[in-house]
Design a protein around this motif. Structure first.
Motif, PDB file in Angstrom:
ATOM      1  N   VAL A 422       0.872  -1.173   0.000  1.00  0.00           N
ATOM      2  CA  VAL A 422       0.000   0.000   0.000  1.00  0.00           C
ATOM      3  C   VAL A 422       0.907   1.220   0.000  1.00  0.00           C
ATOM      4  O   VAL A 422       1.643   1.452   0.962  1.00  0.00           O
ATOM      5  CB  VAL A 422      -0.947   0.026   1.211  1.00  0.00           C
ATOM      6  N   MET A 423       0.875   1.970  -1.088  1.00  0.00           N
ATOM      7  CA  MET A 423       1.681   3.188  -1.185  1.00  0.00           C
ATOM      8  C   MET A 423       0.889   4.362  -0.636  1.00  0.00           C
ATOM      9  O   MET A 423      -0.289   4.533  -0.970  1.00  0.00           O
ATOM     10  CB  MET A 423       2.072   3.438  -2.643  1.00  0.00           C
ATOM     11  N   LEU A 424       1.528   5.171   0.207  1.00  0.00           N
ATOM     12  CA  LEU A 424       0.877   6.354   0.757  1.00  0.00           C
ATOM     13  C   LEU A 424       1.155   7.533  -0.170  1.00  0.00           C
ATOM     14  O   LEU A 424       2.304   7.934  -0.363  1.00  0.00           O
ATOM     15  CB  LEU A 424       1.389   6.639   2.164  1.00  0.00           C
ATOM     16  N   VAL A 425       0.080   8.064  -0.744  1.00  0.00           N
ATOM     17  CA  VAL A 425       0.172   9.138  -1.725  1.00  0.00           C
ATOM     18  C   VAL A 425      -0.240  10.447  -1.061  1.00  0.00           C
ATOM     19  O   VAL A 425      -1.269  10.497  -0.372  1.00  0.00           O
ATOM     20  CB  VAL A 425      -0.757   8.848  -2.929  1.00  0.00           C
ATOM     21  N   PRO A 426       0.531  11.523  -1.227  1.00  0.00           N
ATOM     22  CA  PRO A 426       0.121  12.809  -0.646  1.00  0.00           C
ATOM     23  C   PRO A 426      -1.274  13.217  -1.097  1.00  0.00           C
ATOM     24  O   PRO A 426      -1.692  12.929  -2.228  1.00  0.00           O
ATOM     25  CB  PRO A 426       1.182  13.784  -1.174  1.00  0.00           C
ATOM     26  N   LYS A 427      -1.992  13.871  -0.215  1.00  0.00           N
ATOM     27  CA  LYS A 427      -3.380  14.236  -0.485  1.00  0.00           C
ATOM     28  C   LYS A 427      -3.530  15.068  -1.762  1.00  0.00           C
ATOM     29  O   LYS A 427      -4.580  15.046  -2.407  1.00  0.00           O
ATOM     30  CB  LYS A 427      -3.964  14.994   0.703  1.00  0.00           C
ATOM     31  N   SER A 428      -2.507  15.800  -2.140  1.00  0.00           N
ATOM     32  CA  SER A 428      -2.601  16.611  -3.358  1.00  0.00           C
ATOM     33  C   SER A 428      -2.736  15.746  -4.600  1.00  0.00           C
ATOM     34  O   SER A 428      -3.181  16.224  -5.646  1.00  0.00           O
ATOM     35  CB  SER A 428      -1.364  17.498  -3.493  1.00  0.00           C
ATOM     36  N   LEU A 429      -2.378  14.466  -4.501  1.00  0.00           N
ATOM     37  CA  LEU A 429      -2.505  13.550  -5.635  1.00  0.00           C
ATOM     38  C   LEU A 429      -3.521  12.445  -5.353  1.00  0.00           C
ATOM     39  O   LEU A 429      -3.488  11.404  -6.016  1.00  0.00           O
ATOM     40  CB  LEU A 429      -1.141  12.904  -5.946  1.00  0.00           C
ATOM     41  N   ASP A 430      -4.404  12.666  -4.420  1.00  0.00           N
ATOM     42  CA  ASP A 430      -5.381  11.639  -4.028  1.00  0.00           C
ATOM     43  C   ASP A 430      -6.221  11.222  -5.233  1.00  0.00           C
ATOM     44  O   ASP A 430      -6.968  12.031  -5.788  1.00  0.00           O
ATOM     45  CB  ASP A 430      -6.286  12.190  -2.926  1.00  0.00           C
ATOM     46  N   PRO A 431      -6.133   9.966  -5.673  1.00  0.00           N
ATOM     47  CA  PRO A 431      -6.921   9.544  -6.839  1.00  0.00           C
ATOM     48  C   PRO A 431      -8.420   9.616  -6.597  1.00  0.00           C
ATOM     49  O   PRO A 431      -9.190   9.847  -7.528  1.00  0.00           O
ATOM     50  CB  PRO A 431      -6.465   8.099  -7.078  1.00  0.00           C
ATOM     51  N   GLY A 432      -8.848   9.424  -5.341  1.00  0.00           N
ATOM     52  CA  GLY A 432     -10.283   9.499  -5.068  1.00  0.00           C
ATOM     53  C   GLY A 432     -10.833  10.893  -5.295  1.00  0.00           C
ATOM     54  O   GLY A 432     -11.896  11.066  -5.892  1.00  0.00           O
ATOM     55  N   LEU A 433     -10.125  11.909  -4.827  1.00  0.00           N
ATOM     56  CA  LEU A 433     -10.562  13.286  -5.046  1.00  0.00           C
ATOM     57  C   LEU A 433     -10.495  13.647  -6.525  1.00  0.00           C
ATOM     58  O   LEU A 433     -11.341  14.386  -7.034  1.00  0.00           O
ATOM     59  CB  LEU A 433      -9.692  14.243  -4.232  1.00  0.00           C
ATOM     60  N   ARG A 434      -9.483  13.128  -7.202  1.00  0.00           N
ATOM     61  CA  ARG A 434      -9.346  13.422  -8.639  1.00  0.00           C
ATOM     62  C   ARG A 434     -10.489  12.789  -9.425  1.00  0.00           C
ATOM     63  O   ARG A 434     -11.001  13.377 -10.383  1.00  0.00           O
ATOM     64  CB  ARG A 434      -7.995  12.883  -9.123  1.00  0.00           C
ATOM     65  N   ALA A 435     -10.900  11.595  -9.026  1.00  0.00           N
ATOM     66  CA  ALA A 435     -11.971  10.910  -9.741  1.00  0.00           C
ATOM     67  C   ALA A 435     -13.294  11.650  -9.603  1.00  0.00           C
ATOM     68  O   ALA A 435     -14.150  11.583 -10.489  1.00  0.00           O
ATOM     69  CB  ALA A 435     -12.110   9.482  -9.226  1.00  0.00           C
ATOM     70  N   ALA A 436     -13.476  12.387  -8.501  1.00  0.00           N
ATOM     71  CA  ALA A 436     -14.730  13.121  -8.305  1.00  0.00           C
ATOM     72  C   ALA A 436     -14.907  14.237  -9.328  1.00  0.00           C
ATOM     73  O   ALA A 436     -16.019  14.702  -9.561  1.00  0.00           O
ATOM     74  CB  ALA A 436     -14.769  13.693  -6.890  1.00  0.00           C
ATOM     75  N   LYS A 437     -13.808  14.672  -9.959  1.00  0.00           N
ATOM     76  CA  LYS A 437     -13.882  15.740 -10.951  1.00  0.00           C
ATOM     77  C   LYS A 437     -14.135  15.216 -12.355  1.00  0.00           C
ATOM     78  O   LYS A 437     -14.344  16.010 -13.270  1.00  0.00           O
ATOM     79  CB  LYS A 437     -12.580  16.539 -10.936  1.00  0.00           C
ATOM     80  N   LEU A 438     -14.099  13.929 -12.544  1.00  0.00           N
ATOM     81  CA  LEU A 438     -14.341  13.383 -13.873  1.00  0.00           C
ATOM     82  C   LEU A 438     -15.810  13.577 -14.252  1.00  0.00           C
ATOM     83  O   LEU A 438     -16.696  13.453 -13.402  1.00  0.00           O
ATOM     84  CB  LEU A 438     -13.980  11.897 -13.909  1.00  0.00           C
ATOM     85  N   PRO A 439     -16.115  13.874 -15.505  1.00  0.00           N
ATOM     86  CA  PRO A 439     -17.507  14.133 -15.901  1.00  0.00           C
ATOM     87  C   PRO A 439     -18.343  12.868 -15.867  1.00  0.00           C
ATOM     88  O   PRO A 439     -17.850  11.762 -16.102  1.00  0.00           O
ATOM     89  CB  PRO A 439     -17.374  14.670 -17.333  1.00  0.00           C
ATOM     90  N   ILE A 440     -19.627  13.061 -15.580  1.00  0.00           N
ATOM     91  CA  ILE A 440     -20.568  11.938 -15.563  1.00  0.00           C
ATOM     92  C   ILE A 440     -21.038  11.687 -16.994  1.00  0.00           C
ATOM     93  O   ILE A 440     -21.290  12.626 -17.747  1.00  0.00           O
ATOM     94  CB  ILE A 440     -21.764  12.249 -14.646  1.00  0.00           C
ATOM     95  N   PRO A 441     -21.173  10.434 -17.411  1.00  0.00           N
ATOM     96  CA  PRO A 441     -21.647  10.160 -18.780  1.00  0.00           C
ATOM     97  C   PRO A 441     -23.030  10.755 -19.024  1.00  0.00           C
ATOM     98  O   PRO A 441     -23.830  10.926 -18.102  1.00  0.00           O
ATOM     99  CB  PRO A 441     -21.672   8.627 -18.836  1.00  0.00           C
ATOM    100  N   ASP A 442     -23.317  11.083 -20.290  1.00  0.00           N
ATOM    101  CA  ASP A 442     -24.617  11.624 -20.650  1.00  0.00           C
ATOM    102  C   ASP A 442     -25.721  10.630 -20.316  1.00  0.00           C
ATOM    103  O   ASP A 442     -25.542   9.414 -20.441  1.00  0.00           O
ATOM    104  CB  ASP A 442     -24.659  11.925 -22.153  1.00  0.00           C
ATOM    105  N   PRO A 443     -26.901  11.133 -19.867  1.00  0.00           N
ATOM    106  CA  PRO A 443     -27.999  10.215 -19.546  1.00  0.00           C
ATOM    107  C   PRO A 443     -28.544   9.541 -20.807  1.00  0.00           C
ATOM    108  O   PRO A 443     -28.409  10.053 -21.920  1.00  0.00           O
ATOM    109  CB  PRO A 443     -29.051  11.131 -18.906  1.00  0.00           C
ATOM    110  N   ARG A 444     -29.153   8.399 -20.618  1.00  0.00           N
ATOM    111  CA  ARG A 444     -29.760   7.682 -21.734  1.00  0.00           C
ATOM    112  C   ARG A 444     -30.961   8.478 -22.252  1.00  0.00           C
ATOM    113  O   ARG A 444     -31.631   9.191 -21.504  1.00  0.00           O
ATOM    114  CB  ARG A 444     -30.216   6.297 -21.288  1.00  0.00           C
ATOM    115  N   PRO A 445     -31.264   8.387 -23.552  1.00  0.00           N
ATOM    116  CA  PRO A 445     -32.392   9.162 -24.094  1.00  0.00           C
ATOM    117  C   PRO A 445     -33.718   8.719 -23.470  1.00  0.00           C
ATOM    118  O   PRO A 445     -33.895   7.562 -23.092  1.00  0.00           O
ATOM    119  CB  PRO A 445     -32.343   8.851 -25.592  1.00  0.00           C
ATOM    120  N   SER A 446     -34.663   9.672 -23.387  1.00  0.00           N
ATOM    121  CA  SER A 446     -35.955   9.375 -22.792  1.00  0.00           C
ATOM    122  C   SER A 446     -36.782   8.471 -23.713  1.00  0.00           C
ATOM    123  O   SER A 446     -36.447   8.252 -24.875  1.00  0.00           O
ATOM    124  CB  SER A 446     -36.723  10.675 -22.532  1.00  0.00           C
ATOM    125  N   GLU A 447     -37.898   7.986 -23.177  1.00  0.00           N
ATOM    126  CA  GLU A 447     -38.765   7.094 -23.960  1.00  0.00           C
ATOM    127  C   GLU A 447     -39.369   7.829 -25.152  1.00  0.00           C
ATOM    128  O   GLU A 447     -39.525   7.250 -26.241  1.00  0.00           O
ATOM    129  CB  GLU A 447     -39.873   6.553 -23.047  1.00  0.00           C
TER     130      GLU A 447
END
Length: 509
Positions: A422-447
């Motif tokens: 388990v590598m300890l990564v400084p909080k400035s490079l926290d992958p979890g926080l970085r992943a929160a900034k990734l865009p959410i995929p577009d929603p599926r089209p409506s009926e």
């Protein structure tokens, strides 16, 4: 009029006409430009429509927080790090703080590696915190780092070995008993990009022997050096009893040599001869001499002592040769690692310098034969990267430092085990926080949209998926058959008139 006079008159007239034409064209151009300016000033233009901004991609290419070649990693919660709460975090904090002294003193550009200069942030915080409480040390790591499970791509675990500092008997002069020289770096050893008097040359890459001012050839290998190629040049630091002692001192990268008069000399790695390291233990396993499950440094020593001729041949299979330098350390100080600071027994590790930054904390968890050769002692310890080695290659590969002396040698000599990293990564490079900034995929089209743009009618297909969808009154996208290309028309070749065949004699073969 003479012909020459007519030609001169024609040329003069033509030149005059060309000049006049150029003036007319120039005047026309100037007049046209004036007319355009007049038109723009007296006529109303519709407002220009601004250019549409470039459309942003729906999923922009955002840089990852860290990229380690050949590695796979998984962010964890501290509660998921097995054995984290049972460790001596204060001991790990003191070792980390020792690395921070070197990190805080750095002024140059950041290393082009995954963590780069990110360790400077927790190191600045540690500079003002002289902690004496284990709970506070544990809190420090949890507040400044994020745990990241790491291993080689496609493998679940990392791999550890052990190393130590040998304590050997020696002599300052050559005798009948002490006749194995320990060499310092020769003056004709050359590494591109480094001065010949640089301290601690790299342990990878080509090394040359400089002949004259320009000629470079590969340096001598182990066999040539043992045969005396550099003997008699005043390079001997000390003399040992056994070439096996020298071999293991070179493998460990440091040694303490005690003399009969009570004096001690401390040796550290300084350079190597440019040949890749070959593990003698692996050769003994491949030859069927020692089984893999029984392999240890003690087994190698025993076999070499019983087979002196075979030991000489085995040593030369490892063509790499290490040169040492004397270091000013007392017997109470541990060996100095590649980071330039004394190592800490049980807390310092050697890592792959091409991938990792010195000072990086690694929590290593699993079972190791610490108490005895057959024991399975639980091992869950936060270690700090402070050293390297030519055989330490990979993102989750570590050599655990156990100190100096025979007991440390026995423990480290039997370690060849898979472990969790388990590598300890400084909080400035926290992958979890970085992943929160990734865009959410577009929603599926409506009926409603799906009905306006229907896909292939499932009722016209006979696939099981279509039948199931038909029962559920759903629209399913089903790929239609790929049309085959139209065959080319058959064209009869036009018949050619036959030529009369001439009889020719066959050539003699």
């Amino acid at each position: 009029m003479a012909p020459e006079a007519r030609i001169k008159t024609f040329l003069k007239t033509g030149a005059t006409a060309l000049c006049a034409g150029a003036v007319v064209l120039s005047s026309f151009s100037l007049g046209a430009e004036a007319a355009r300016r007049h038109y723009r000033s007296h006529h109303h233009h519709p407002p220009q429509v601004p250019a549409a901004p470039p459309r942003a991609l729906p999923y922009p290419q955002l840089s990852l927080p860290l990229e380690i070649p050949g590695a796979q990693y998984l962010p964890l919660a501290w509660a998921d790090v097995k054995g984290w709460g049972d460790d001596d975090h204060l001991a790990a904090y003191k070792t980390f703080r020792a690395s921070c002294r070197s990190i805080n003193a750095q002024n140059g550009a950041a290393e082009p590696k995954a963590l780069g200069a990110s360790l400077s942030e927790p190191c600045r915080a540690a500079k003002t915190l002289d902690l004496t409480d284990d709970a506070k040390a544990k809190t420090f790591f949890e507040q400044n780092f994020a745990p990241l499970r790491i291993s080689r791509l496609g493998e679940p675990d990392g791999f550890v070995t052990g190393y130590y500092e040998p304590v050997l008997e020696g002599s300052r002069t050559q005798t009948d008993v002490y006749n194995v020289p320990v060499y310092r770096r020769p003056s004709n050893l050359f590494v591109r990009g480094y001065k010949q008097d640089s301290v601690s040359l790299p342990n990878k890459g080509p090394v040359y022997r400089k002949i004259g001012r320009r000629k470079l050839v590969p340096y001598y290998d182990r066999g040539e050096i043992e045969d005396g190629k550099i003997a008699g040049r005043g390079l001997e630091i000390a003399w040992l009893k056994d070439p096996t002692d020298l071999l293991f001192a070179q493998i460990q990268g440091s040694a303490r040599i005690k003399f009969e008069d009570g004096g001690t000399v401390r040796l550290n790695y300084d350079a190597y001869n440019g040949y890749p390291y070959t593990a003698v233990g692996r050769i003994l396993i491949e030859r069927g001499i020692i089984p893999k499950e029984e392999m240890s440094m003690q087994k190698i020593r025993e076999w070499m002592a019983q087979n002196p001729d075979g030991a000489k041949e085995l040593r030369r299979q490892n063509r790499a040769y290490i040169f040492f330098r004397e270091v000013n350390l007392s017997d109470k100080d541990e060996a100095v690692g590649a980071q330039g600071i004394p190592l800490t027994a049980g807390r310092s590790i050697a890592v792959d310098k091409s991938l990792h930054v010195y000072g990086t904390p690694f929590f290593i968890e699993g079972e190791l034969p610490i108490e005895s050769e057959r024991s399975k002692s639980p091992f869950h310890r936060l270690m700090i990267a402070q050293d390297t080695g030519s055989a330490i290659i990979g993102p989750a590969r570590a050599d655990l430092f156990f100190g100096a002396g025979q007991e440390a040698g026995r423990i480290s000599g039997r370690l060849r085990h898979p472990m969790h990293f388990v590598m300890l990564v400084p909080k400035s490079l926290d992958p979890g926080l970085r992943a929160a900034k990734l865009p959410i995929p577009d929603p599926r089209p409506s009926e409603k949209i799906a009905k306006l743009f229907p896909q292939t009618d499932p009722a016209k297909t006979g696939t099981p998926a279509a039948a199931a969808a038909q029962g559920k009154n759903e629209t399913v996208a089903i790929a239609g058959p790929v049309p085959l290309p139209v065959p080319r028309p058959a064209i009869e070749p036009a018949s050619e008139p036959r030529r009369p065949v001439k009889n020719r004699p066959h050539r003699q073969q």
